[in-house]
Design a protein around this motif. Structure first.
Motif, PDB file in Angstrom:
ATOM      1  N   PRO A  55      -0.849 -11.027  76.149  1.00 13.77           N
ATOM      2  CA  PRO A  55      -0.656  -9.761  76.872  1.00 13.77           C
ATOM      3  C   PRO A  55      -1.630  -9.616  78.030  1.00 13.77           C
ATOM      4  O   PRO A  55      -2.718 -10.190  78.030  1.00 13.77           O
ATOM      5  N   THR A  56      -1.233  -8.844  79.012  1.00 11.31           N
ATOM      6  CA  THR A  56      -2.129  -8.586  80.140  1.00 11.31           C
ATOM      7  C   THR A  56      -3.109  -7.466  79.821  1.00 11.31           C
ATOM      8  O   THR A  56      -4.192  -7.420  80.382  1.00 11.31           O
ATOM      9  N   ASN A  57      -2.752  -6.580  78.914  1.00 12.64           N
ATOM     10  CA  ASN A  57      -3.627  -5.475  78.501  1.00 12.64           C
ATOM     11  C   ASN A  57      -4.097  -5.697  77.075  1.00 12.64           C
ATOM     12  O   ASN A  57      -3.353  -6.183  76.235  1.00 12.64           O
ATOM     13  N   GLY A  58      -5.340  -5.337  76.800  1.00  7.64           N
ATOM     14  CA  GLY A  58      -5.856  -5.387  75.439  1.00  7.64           C
ATOM     15  C   GLY A  58      -6.436  -6.724  75.031  1.00  7.64           C
ATOM     16  O   GLY A  58      -6.724  -6.937  73.869  1.00  7.64           O
ATOM     17  N   ARG A  59      -6.643  -7.618  75.977  1.00  6.65           N
ATOM     18  CA  ARG A  59      -7.234  -8.890  75.599  1.00  6.65           C
ATOM     19  C   ARG A  59      -8.706  -8.900  75.958  1.00  6.65           C
ATOM     20  O   ARG A  59      -9.123  -8.254  76.909  1.00  6.65           O
ATOM     21  N   MET A  60      -9.482  -9.653  75.177  1.00 11.23           N
ATOM     22  CA  MET A  60     -10.923  -9.705  75.422  1.00 11.23           C
ATOM     23  C   MET A  60     -11.306 -10.970  76.188  1.00 11.23           C
ATOM     24  O   MET A  60     -11.910 -10.894  77.235  1.00 11.23           O
ATOM     25  N   ILE A  61     -10.964 -12.121  75.677  1.00  9.21           N
ATOM     26  CA  ILE A  61     -11.318 -13.373  76.347  1.00  9.21           C
ATOM     27  C   ILE A  61     -10.054 -13.995  76.920  1.00  9.21           C
ATOM     28  O   ILE A  61      -9.840 -13.982  78.121  1.00  9.21           O
ATOM     29  N   GLY A  62      -9.235 -14.545  76.055  1.00 11.98           N
ATOM     30  CA  GLY A  62      -8.033 -15.208  76.540  1.00 11.98           C
ATOM     31  C   GLY A  62      -6.748 -14.509  76.156  1.00 11.98           C
ATOM     32  O   GLY A  62      -5.694 -14.819  76.676  1.00 11.98           O
ATOM     33  N   GLY A  63      -6.821 -13.591  75.220  1.00  9.32           N
ATOM     34  CA  GLY A  63      -5.625 -12.886  74.786  1.00  9.32           C
ATOM     35  C   GLY A  63      -4.902 -13.543  73.634  1.00  9.32           C
ATOM     36  O   GLY A  63      -3.823 -13.097  73.249  1.00  9.32           O
ATOM     37  N   VAL A  64      -5.486 -14.598  73.068  1.00 12.46           N
ATOM     38  CA  VAL A  64      -4.815 -15.312  71.980  1.00 12.46           C
ATOM     39  C   VAL A  64      -4.734 -14.442  70.733  1.00 12.46           C
ATOM     40  O   VAL A  64      -3.673 -14.330  70.109  1.00 12.46           O
ATOM     41  N   CYS A  65      -5.833 -13.815  70.350  1.00  8.54           N
ATOM     42  CA  CYS A  65      -5.820 -12.961  69.159  1.00  8.54           C
ATOM     43  C   CYS A  65      -4.897 -11.755  69.355  1.00  8.54           C
ATOM     44  O   CYS A  65      -4.196 -11.351  68.426  1.00  8.54           O
ATOM     45  N   ALA A  66      -4.881 -11.200  70.559  1.00 13.30           N
ATOM     46  CA  ALA A  66      -3.992 -10.075  70.840  1.00 13.30           C
ATOM     47  C   ALA A  66      -2.527 -10.516  70.755  1.00 13.30           C
ATOM     48  O   ALA A  66      -1.684  -9.779  70.245  1.00 13.30           O
ATOM     49  N   ALA A  67      -2.223 -11.710  71.236  1.00 11.87           N
ATOM     50  CA  ALA A  67      -0.855 -12.217  71.163  1.00 11.87           C
ATOM     51  C   ALA A  67      -0.434 -12.466  69.718  1.00 11.87           C
ATOM     52  O   ALA A  67       0.675 -12.104  69.321  1.00 11.87           O
ATOM     53  N   LEU A  68      -1.325 -13.055  68.929  1.00 11.00           N
ATOM     54  CA  LEU A  68      -1.007 -13.307  67.523  1.00 11.00           C
ATOM     55  C   LEU A  68      -0.877 -11.998  66.744  1.00 11.00           C
ATOM     56  O   LEU A  68      -0.009 -11.873  65.872  1.00 11.00           O
ATOM     57  N   ALA A  69      -1.726 -11.017  67.056  1.00  8.81           N
ATOM     58  CA  ALA A  69      -1.646  -9.720  66.379  1.00  8.81           C
ATOM     59  C   ALA A  69      -0.326  -9.032  66.693  1.00  8.81           C
ATOM     60  O   ALA A  69       0.326  -8.480  65.806  1.00  8.81           O
ATOM     61  N   ARG A  70       0.085  -9.077  67.939  1.00  2.87           N
ATOM     62  CA  ARG A  70       1.362  -8.471  68.331  1.00  2.87           C
ATOM     63  C   ARG A  70       2.529  -9.197  67.658  1.00  2.87           C
ATOM     64  O   ARG A  70       3.475  -8.577  67.201  1.00  2.87           O
ATOM     65  N   ARG A  71       2.443 -10.518  67.587  1.00  6.28           N
ATOM     66  CA  ARG A  71       3.518 -11.327  66.998  1.00  6.28           C
ATOM     67  C   ARG A  71       3.702 -11.022  65.510  1.00  6.28           C
ATOM     68  O   ARG A  71       4.815 -10.919  65.016  1.00  6.28           O
ATOM     69  N   PHE A  72       2.574 -10.892  64.782  1.00 13.97           N
ATOM     70  CA  PHE A  72       2.648 -10.691  63.340  1.00 13.97           C
ATOM     71  C   PHE A  72       2.525  -9.228  62.914  1.00 13.97           C
ATOM     72  O   PHE A  72       2.499  -8.929  61.730  1.00 13.97           O
ATOM     73  N   GLY A  73       2.430  -8.303  63.868  1.00 12.32           N
ATOM     74  CA  GLY A  73       2.447  -6.881  63.547  1.00 12.32           C
ATOM     75  C   GLY A  73       1.169  -6.349  62.936  1.00 12.32           C
ATOM     76  O   GLY A  73       1.215  -5.413  62.146  1.00 12.32           O
ATOM     77  N   THR A  74       0.028  -6.926  63.296  1.00 12.60           N
ATOM     78  CA  THR A  74      -1.256  -6.420  62.814  1.00 12.60           C
ATOM     79  C   THR A  74      -2.045  -5.872  63.996  1.00 12.60           C
ATOM     80  O   THR A  74      -1.641  -6.005  65.146  1.00 12.60           O
ATOM     81  N   SER A  75      -3.189  -5.296  63.704  1.00 11.07           N
ATOM     82  CA  SER A  75      -4.030  -4.795  64.791  1.00 11.07           C
ATOM     83  C   SER A  75      -4.839  -5.943  65.385  1.00 11.07           C
ATOM     84  O   SER A  75      -5.110  -6.940  64.718  1.00 11.07           O
ATOM     85  N   THR A  76      -5.237  -5.776  66.625  1.00 10.20           N
ATOM     86  CA  THR A  76      -6.023  -6.826  67.275  1.00 10.20           C
ATOM     87  C   THR A  76      -7.393  -6.963  66.629  1.00 10.20           C
ATOM     88  O   THR A  76      -7.922  -8.068  66.536  1.00 10.20           O
ATOM     89  N   THR A  77      -7.941  -5.849  66.138  1.00 12.26           N
ATOM     90  CA  THR A  77      -9.236  -5.907  65.465  1.00 12.26           C
ATOM     91  C   THR A  77      -9.150  -6.753  64.203  1.00 12.26           C
ATOM     92  O   THR A  77     -10.043  -7.560  63.924  1.00 12.26           O
ATOM     93  N   THR A  78      -8.085  -6.601  63.450  1.00 15.33           N
ATOM     94  CA  THR A  78      -7.891  -7.394  62.243  1.00 15.33           C
ATOM     95  C   THR A  78      -7.771  -8.871  62.584  1.00 15.33           C
ATOM     96  O   THR A  78      -8.397  -9.719  61.940  1.00 15.33           O
ATOM     97  N   MET A  79      -7.003  -9.199  63.596  1.00 17.57           N
ATOM     98  CA  MET A  79      -6.813 -10.590  63.975  1.00 17.57           C
ATOM     99  C   MET A  79      -8.115 -11.202  64.484  1.00 17.57           C
ATOM    100  O   MET A  79      -8.431 -12.347  64.162  1.00 17.57           O
ATOM    101  N   ARG A  80      -8.879 -10.447  65.244  1.00 21.74           N
ATOM    102  CA  ARG A  80     -10.168 -10.949  65.735  1.00 21.74           C
ATOM    103  C   ARG A  80     -11.146 -11.164  64.592  1.00 21.74           C
ATOM    104  O   ARG A  80     -11.905 -12.135  64.581  1.00 21.74           O
TER     105      ARG A  80
END
Length: 67
Positions: free
Chosen positions: A7-32
């Motif tokens: 994603p272009t919004n909500g990413r910290m470094i590369g957006g990988v954790c945000a993308a995985l969180a969105r894909r699996f329906g969890t929060s980005t904090t949980t994925m990180r």
């Protein structure tokens, strides 16, 4: 499940954790948190993160190349 793209919004470094969180329906904090805890275990987690960063398209590029 949504398409896997950084994603272009909500990413910290590369957006990988945000993308995985969105894909699996969890929060980005949980994925990180899962990623940081998994880095304490032996294995190639950091290399996998870098590979996903390089291979996953950004949301902007994914929207332009979508059918």
């Amino acid at each position: 499940m949504s398409r896997l793209a950084r994603p272009t919004n909500g990413r910290m470094i590369g957006g990988v954790c945000a993308a995985l969180a969105r894909r699996f329906g969890t929060s980005t904090t949980t994925m990180r948190t899962i990623f940081v805890v998994s880095c304490l275990l032996p294995g190639p987690q950091f290399l996998l993160y870098l590979a996903l960063w390089l291979l996953l398209p950004s949301e902007e590029k994914a929207a332009r190349t979508a059918w």
